[in-house]
Design an enzyme around this catalytic site. Structure first.
Site, PDB file in Angstrom:
ATOM      1  CE  LYS A   1      -2.464   2.199   4.731  1.00  0.00           C
ATOM      2  NZ  LYS A   1      -1.683   1.061   5.252  1.00  0.00           N
TER       3      LYS A   1
ATOM      4  CB  SER B   1      -0.948   0.026   1.211  1.00  0.00           C
ATOM      5  OG  SER B   1      -0.257   0.350   2.394  1.00  0.00           O
TER       6      SER B   1
END
Length: 206
Positions: free
Chosen positions: A159, A122
């Site tokens: 993230k 991701s």
């Protein structure tokens, strides 16, 4: 390698260096150093490098391959060891493993406290790929847009972080369009805390 433990003990005694100080200088835990000194555990090359550097002696002397104790001078580059504390998800969050899983050698100027191994894709557009080593600086606050290691309940993910206090909203943004942002508001924020900022990463050669 059979002479390692006796030579290590000898040099530590000559330099009046206790295990606690050697641990501080190398990043190797005191229990692991005790295992080296007792002969229970044979150190790997990275640990031998750190120990010889901290003691300012020749690696070959510790290994028993040289009778010269004097360190070889190859410039002023210094290194340190950082603990690897499990995996962090670049995708769906994974359980945080707080047990040391080894050491990573890095330049002494790397401003990090520990490492995590990236799992998933991701964050691939930030060039952080599956299996990469991510260097983390401990902090519970990061600026908007910075990449952070974030714990959600007992699971961790890597993230980009965006926090909007006026609306009590936290957004964790992946660097891969195949994944949706994670959005938390109100009471959900109580389940989340930042454990550190990503300051560097190291990729494996495939």
């Amino acid at each position: 390698m059979t002479d390692f433990r006796s030579r290590l003990a000898e040099v530590m005694a000559e330099k009046n260096m206790r295990a606690a100080e050697l641990s501080r200088r190398t990043g190797i835990s005191k229990p692991r150093l005790s295992q080296y000194l007792s002969g229970v555990y044979i150190p790997k090359a990275d640990a031998i490098c750190l120990i010889s550097q901290a003691l300012e002696i020749n690696e070959g002397y510790l290994l028993g391959t040289s009778d010269s104790i004097q360190a070889e001078r190859n410039g002023d580059t210094k290194f340190k060891a950082l603990p690897v504390v499990g995996e962090i998800a670049c995708g769906s969050p994974v359980f945080v493993n707080e047990e040391d899983d080894g050491l990573v050698i890095t330049d002494i100027d790397t401003d990090a406290d520990f490492c995590l191994i990236a799992k998933g894709d991701s964050m691939k557009d930030a060039r952080i790929c599956n299996g990469d080593t991510v260097f983390i600086k401990k902090t519970d606050v990061v600026a908007n847009g910075e990449i952070a290691a974030v714990v959600i309940n007992d699971e961790a993910t890597l993230k980009r972080v965006y926090y909007y206090p006026e609306s009590e909203k936290l957004m964790l943004i992946p660097e891969n369009n195949s994944y949706e942002p994670l959005v938390f508001v109100g009471e959900d924020l109580e389940k989340i805390h930042i454990i550190g900022k990503a300051v560097a990463f190291q990729s494996k050669v495939i």
